[in-house]
Design an enzyme around this catalytic site. Structure first.
Site, PDB file in Angstrom:
ATOM      1  N   SER A  70       0.834  -1.201   0.000  1.00 39.50           N
ATOM      2  CA  SER A  70       0.000   0.000   0.000  1.00 39.50           C
ATOM      3  C   SER A  70       0.874   1.258   0.000  1.00 39.50           C
ATOM      4  O   SER A  70       1.705   1.428  -0.884  1.00 39.50           O
ATOM      5  CB  SER A  70      -0.959  -0.046   1.196  1.00 39.50           C
ATOM      6  N   ASP A 186      -5.596  -3.733  -2.717  1.00 42.02           N
ATOM      7  CA  ASP A 186      -4.618  -3.418  -1.675  1.00 42.02           C
ATOM      8  C   ASP A 186      -3.999  -4.670  -1.048  1.00 42.02           C
ATOM      9  O   ASP A 186      -4.693  -5.574  -0.596  1.00 42.02           O
ATOM     10  CB  ASP A 186      -5.322  -2.597  -0.591  1.00 42.02           C
TER      11      ASP A 186
END
Length: 298
Positions: A70, A186
């Protein structure tokens, strides 16, 4: 005068010989460990990663690869491009929320997220003037999640911008990313602190930076807050389990910073510096322990 110089030279040579005979081979006679820097996810808290990198660079701790999830993939990719903490800080200070989030009312009805992610890719391209991961100065990998299969995906080749986009595509907030034949979101969903990937890639010492501590949030007022809080909880829980893969764990005190609070950049960076400085004796000890176990270079 000439005699004095000769005497000083002899004393200096004798001192070197004495040190070598007392303490064994110098550290430079031994191979050094391959060190991985692992940067976890945590949205705006990721500015702490910048401070950690600055402290490591100041202490001349060598980094041989960067693995990020991320926001960790965003900061990691920028650093992997030229391994320069000064440029990284400059870039971080210039980053604003609207440079990475491209919300649109029509996006909600025509896609699978509130934001497309085009702005995020454009930002990456503007700061990293090479197209592919293979062209970065340091080996780099971004961690994403295969949305269809629920498995971890290590993106370590191909487009840098796509890799960062996929690793940062918070479910519901960003559209999933079609990349390398997979539908990706993610990486924090499955592995927010990817020390295991560093091990798989041959790291001898893993320095991991966890910014996921403290998920408490009483300021949840809209759908974006709900999705961010959900991914924060998921990421924090799996990071607890993944900490075991780190030789040194750095935990900057940024648990009170909101996921989208870009007003705390300087403070987050400072907390990163402080946390890295606190961990520095442990880092140097791990390096020394590894080196002393190695046979001298031939």
């Amino acid at each position: 005068m000439q005699t004095k110089k000769i005497i000083l030279t002899i004393l200096f040579v004798n001192l070197i010989i004495a040190c070598a005979s007392t303490h064994g081979p110098l550290v430079t006679d031994r191979p050094r460990p391959k060190i991985a820097l692992v940067l976890g996810g945590g949205a705006a808290r990721g500015f702490a990663h910048v401070g950690v990198i600055r402290a490591l660079e100041q202490e001349k701790i060598p980094i041989d690869m960067v693995i990020g999830t991320s926001v960790g993939s965003l900061i990691g990719a920028i650093y992997a491009y030229d391994a320069n903490s000064f440029e990284l800080e400059w870039t971080a200070f210039s980053l604003e929320k609207d440079q990475v989030f491209d919300y649109g009312i029509f996006t909600v009805f025509t896609s699978m997220g509130l934001a497309k992610g085009d702005k995020l890719e454009d930002f990456v391209k503007s700061k990293i003037p090479v197209a592919n991961i293979e062209d970065l100065k340091l080996p780099f990998a971004a961690i994403a999640t295969d949305l269809n299969r629920g498995t971890r995906v290590v993106v370590d080749h191909g487009s840098v911008a796509k890799a960062v986009h996929a690793s940062s595509a918070i479910p519901g907030v960003f559209n999933p990313v079609e990349h390398q034949g997979k539908l990706l979101v993610d990486g924090g969903v499955v592995e927010n602190l990817p020390g295991s990937v560093a091990r798989e890639k041959g790291a001898d010492i893993v320095i991991a930076v966890d910014i996921s501590e403290n998920v408490i949030n009483f300021n949840i007022t809209n759908i974006i807050d709900v999705m961010l809080q959900a991914i924060t909880i998921i990421s924090s829980e799996n990071a607890k389990y993944m900490r075991k893969n780190a030789d040194v764990l750095i935990t900057p005190a940024v648990g009170d910073v909101g996921m989208l609070d870009f007003s705390q950049k300087k403070r987050c960076m400072q907390k990163g510096i402080e946390a890295a400085q606190k961990a520095m004796p442990d880092i140097k000890k791990k390096i020394e322990e590894w080196e002393t176990k190695q046979p001298p270079k031939k």
